[in-house]
Design an enzyme around this catalytic site. Structure first.
Site, PDB file in Angstrom:
ATOM      1  N   HIS A 125       0.867  -1.182   0.000  1.00 56.50           N
ATOM      2  CA  HIS A 125       0.000   0.000   0.000  1.00 56.50           C
ATOM      3  C   HIS A 125       0.909   1.239   0.000  1.00 56.50           C
ATOM      4  O   HIS A 125       2.023   1.190   0.514  1.00 56.50           O
ATOM      5  CB  HIS A 125      -0.831  -0.057   1.290  1.00 56.50           C
ATOM      6  CG  HIS A 125      -1.888   0.984   1.426  1.00 56.50           C
ATOM      7  ND1 HIS A 125      -1.619   2.273   1.807  1.00 56.50           N
ATOM      8  CD2 HIS A 125      -3.231   0.926   1.262  1.00 56.50           C
ATOM      9  CE1 HIS A 125      -2.751   2.968   1.871  1.00 56.50           C
ATOM     10  NE2 HIS A 125      -3.755   2.167   1.542  1.00 56.50           N
ATOM     11  N   ASP A 202       3.071  -4.138   8.155  1.00 54.89           N
ATOM     12  CA  ASP A 202       1.810  -3.420   7.989  1.00 54.89           C
ATOM     13  C   ASP A 202       0.684  -4.424   8.233  1.00 54.89           C
ATOM     14  O   ASP A 202       0.421  -5.298   7.418  1.00 54.89           O
ATOM     15  CB  ASP A 202       1.783  -2.858   6.556  1.00 54.89           C
ATOM     16  CG  ASP A 202       0.407  -2.334   6.147  1.00 54.89           C
ATOM     17  OD1 ASP A 202      -0.571  -2.541   6.880  1.00 54.89           O
ATOM     18  OD2 ASP A 202       0.330  -1.734   5.056  1.00 54.89           O
ATOM     19  N   GLN A 205      -4.634  -5.064   7.228  1.00 55.57           N
ATOM     20  CA  GLN A 205      -5.640  -6.043   6.817  1.00 55.57           C
ATOM     21  C   GLN A 205      -5.510  -7.339   7.602  1.00 55.57           C
ATOM     22  O   GLN A 205      -6.270  -8.281   7.392  1.00 55.57           O
ATOM     23  CB  GLN A 205      -5.516  -6.341   5.312  1.00 55.57           C
ATOM     24  CG  GLN A 205      -5.673  -5.120   4.423  1.00 55.57           C
ATOM     25  CD  GLN A 205      -7.090  -4.550   4.432  1.00 55.57           C
ATOM     26  OE1 GLN A 205      -8.048  -5.227   4.811  1.00 55.57           O
ATOM     27  NE2 GLN A 205      -7.239  -3.303   4.015  1.00 55.57           N
ATOM     28  N   LYS A 228     -10.640  -0.739  10.589  1.00 57.85           N
ATOM     29  CA  LYS A 228     -10.922  -1.919   9.768  1.00 57.85           C
ATOM     30  C   LYS A 228     -11.270  -3.125  10.652  1.00 57.85           C
ATOM     31  O   LYS A 228     -11.538  -4.204  10.164  1.00 57.85           O
ATOM     32  CB  LYS A 228      -9.710  -2.256   8.896  1.00 57.85           C
ATOM     33  CG  LYS A 228      -9.369  -1.173   7.872  1.00 57.85           C
ATOM     34  CD  LYS A 228      -8.247  -1.636   6.972  1.00 57.85           C
ATOM     35  CE  LYS A 228      -7.462  -0.521   6.335  1.00 57.85           C
ATOM     36  NZ  LYS A 228      -8.178   0.290   5.375  1.00 57.85           N
ATOM     37  N   CYS A 366      -4.952   2.291  -3.536  1.00 55.81           N
ATOM     38  CA  CYS A 366      -3.709   2.864  -2.980  1.00 55.81           C
ATOM     39  C   CYS A 366      -2.525   1.911  -3.180  1.00 55.81           C
ATOM     40  O   CYS A 366      -1.642   1.817  -2.314  1.00 55.81           O
ATOM     41  CB  CYS A 366      -3.855   3.226  -1.503  1.00 55.81           C
ATOM     42  SG  CYS A 366      -5.096   4.478  -1.210  1.00 55.81           S
TER      43      CYS A 366
HETATM   44  N1  C6P Z   1      -6.475   0.485   2.957  1.00 58.45           N
HETATM   45  C1  C6P Z   1      -8.317   0.093   1.429  1.00 58.45           C
HETATM   46  O1  C6P Z   1      -9.413   0.382   0.924  1.00 58.45           O
HETATM   47  P1  C6P Z   1      -4.916   3.913   7.163  1.00 58.45           P
HETATM   48  O2  C6P Z   1      -5.452   4.775   6.054  1.00 58.45           O
HETATM   49  O3  C6P Z   1      -3.713   4.517   7.810  1.00 58.45           O
HETATM   50  O4  C6P Z   1      -5.957   3.483   8.123  1.00 58.45           O
HETATM   51  O5  C6P Z   1      -4.465   2.534   6.461  1.00 58.45           O
HETATM   52  C2  C6P Z   1      -3.612   2.547   5.360  1.00 58.45           C
HETATM   53  C3  C6P Z   1      -3.398   1.158   4.852  1.00 58.45           C
HETATM   54  C4  C6P Z   1      -2.145   0.588   4.956  1.00 58.45           C
HETATM   55  N2  C6P Z   1      -1.916  -0.675   4.560  1.00 58.45           N
HETATM   56  C5  C6P Z   1      -2.881  -1.444   4.049  1.00 58.45           C
HETATM   57  C6  C6P Z   1      -2.555  -2.845   3.648  1.00 58.45           C
HETATM   58  C7  C6P Z   1      -4.163  -0.923   3.904  1.00 58.45           C
HETATM   59  O6  C6P Z   1      -5.127  -1.700   3.400  1.00 58.45           O
HETATM   60  C8  C6P Z   1      -4.439   0.412   4.292  1.00 58.45           C
HETATM   61  C9  C6P Z   1      -5.801   1.011   4.073  1.00 58.45           C
HETATM   62  C10 C6P Z   1      -7.811   0.918   2.594  1.00 58.45           C
HETATM   63  O7  C6P Z   1      -7.654  -0.849   1.018  1.00 58.45           O
HETATM   64  C11 C6P Z   1      -7.913   2.376   2.319  1.00 58.45           C
HETATM   65  S1  C6P Z   1      -6.787   2.909   1.078  1.00 58.45           S
END
Ligand code: C6P
Length: 409
Positions: A125, A202, A205, A228, A366
């Site tokens: 991401h 990270d 998910q 999430k 993203c």
């Molecule tokens: N993915 C998706 O629709 P934040 O925005 O900081 O809560 O998370 C960022 C982020 C980082 N790593 C992974 C693997 C992610 O999936 C996400 C967030 C969302 O897939 C919004 S772009």
């Protein structure tokens, strides 16, 4: 074991947002990888804080402040237990994005030197790419990228080429948001540690779908966000091994992260306060603690089994659509289905599904470098949560077939 019909109904009853119509149809919420819905108990918990004991923490000499502080620190303990980490290694941040930026700007700032290497993977991401590019530029470090197979799995066949004595940081997701792949994280953890590099995982998910054990996984940093995993937005966790956190400089300066301030110089607070400058997101922390209690009681491994069951149903049902192509074909996947259909733009599919009350995400998720690897601009993505049902999957398959018919004329 997946959920019984009764269990699922009682789960769904806990989520008020699900019980509505969108565009005249029962809402089918399949955008859980972007953010999940919140159970009433989390909403109530946040509401209760604001309506009954709203106060700043660690500061006031009054009863409400003591109650808020107790609830805040109780959340930290619940979360620490949940991921099998010591209490003082749990740092509250805004989310995964801030967690990764914190490590890049502290550990990275203090330890990276010119010519050092940071290894990422092709399926990251942007939140796990851009902070590393920024620190690499400042320090003269080099970004390397581990390739993936066409099925969306790490290609570890030439790991020596990517991890060597120059590697200082290996950063990767545990579960891909765009493909659903559950990555074999021990492979990169072991290879990184063999050359003395640290791992930054990270877990955005991962937290809603996996039982997390940072001690057993032996990861150096692990970050995940509340929104999430049935919790509030704007709150997340950065776990780090205690000795690493202790030796890192603080990131942001301000109240709470200090022990003593003098114009001649400042000494910093102990963990876990050293990285929590200023008044934090108190309601968010308390709400996240409640979301973790919900996950524990519901059992995240049962949730994951249920979601994969829905994934297989969706995959099977869509196979009959001519030109249906899945992105992310690992045999080890979370409940994420990314796809394209010949002759249909992903965005058009998303808009038509929305007209039928079905919420999906379309676009690059993203993950632009990943989309470039596949030679596509983006995909249509459905992602499942504990409260989704077989009937909803059926509605989605039928809706998708109708959308394709409409677009093909
Ligand atoms: N993915 C998706 O629709 P934040 O925005 O900081 O809560 O998370 C960022 C982020 C980082 N790593 C992974 C693997 C992610 O999936 C996400 C967030 C969302 O897939 C919004 S772009």
């Amino acid at each position: 074991m997946t959920f019984t019909r009764q269990e699922l109904q009682s789960l769904r009853n806990q989520f008020p947002v699900l019980h509505q119509q969108v565009n005249g149809r029962d809402l089918v919420y399949f955008d859980n990888a972007a953010t999940s819905q919140k159970p009433q108990r989390v909403i109530d918990c946040v509401n209760h804080y604001y309506s009954k004991y709203n106060s700043n923490i660690h500061r006031g000499a009054h009863s409400l402040a003591a109650k808020a502080t107790d609830a805040y620190e109780a959340s930290r303990q619940v979360i620490a237990d949940y991921i099998n980490a010591p209490y003082e290694t749990i740092n509250f941040v805004r989310g995964v994005t801030e967690g990764i930026n914190l490590v890049a700007n502290t550990w990275g700032e203090a330890n990276l030197q010119e010519g050092d290497e940071i290894l990422l993977t092709q399926m990251e991401h942007h939140a796990n790419i851009v902070p590393w590019q920024m620190i690499a530029e400042r320090k003269g470090a080099i970004i390397k990228v581990l390739p993936i197979s066409i099925d969306g799995e790490w290609d570890c066949s030439n790991l020596n080429e990517y991890i060597n004595s120059k590697t200082k940081i290996v950063a990767f997701n545990a579960v891909s948001n765009a493909l659903g792949t559950i990555n074999p994280i021990h492979l990169l953890v072991d290879a990184a540690h063999a050359v003395g590099a640290i791992t930054v995982v990270d877990g955005a998910q991962s937290a809603p779908h996996q039982t997390i054990d940072v001690d057993q996984w032996n990861v150096d940093f692990f970050t995940f966000g509340g929104h999430k995993m049935y919790g509030p937005t704007g709150i997340g966790i950065l776990y780090g091994k205690k000795e690493l956190l202790e030796n890192m400089p603080p990131w942001q300066g301000g109240g709470e992260m200090i022990r003593e301030v003098d114009f001649a110089g400042t000494t910093y607070n102990d963990l876990p306060f050293k990285f929590e400058a200023g008044t934090p997101n108190i309601a968010g922390v308390i709400g996240l603690g409640e979301a973790v209690r919900f996950l524990k009681e519901t059992d995240v491994s049962r949730i994951a089994t249920h979601e994969v069951h829905l994934l297989r149903l969706a995959e099977e049902g869509c196979q009959t659509i001519e030109g249906f192509e899945i992105y992310g074909k690992s045999t080890n996947k979370a409940g994420v289905l990314s796809f394209l259909i010949d002759g249909c733009h992903a965005y058009d599919l998303g808009v038509l599904l929305d007209k039928m009350g079905i919420a999906t995400r379309t676009g690059h998720h993203c993950c632009q470098p990943l989309m470039k690897y596949y030679g596509v601009e983006g995909t249509c993505r459905v992602s499942f949560a504990a409260y989704n049902t077989e009937e909803e999957v059926e509605a989605f398959i039928n809706g998708l077939k109708r959308a394709v018919q409409m677009l093909r004329g």
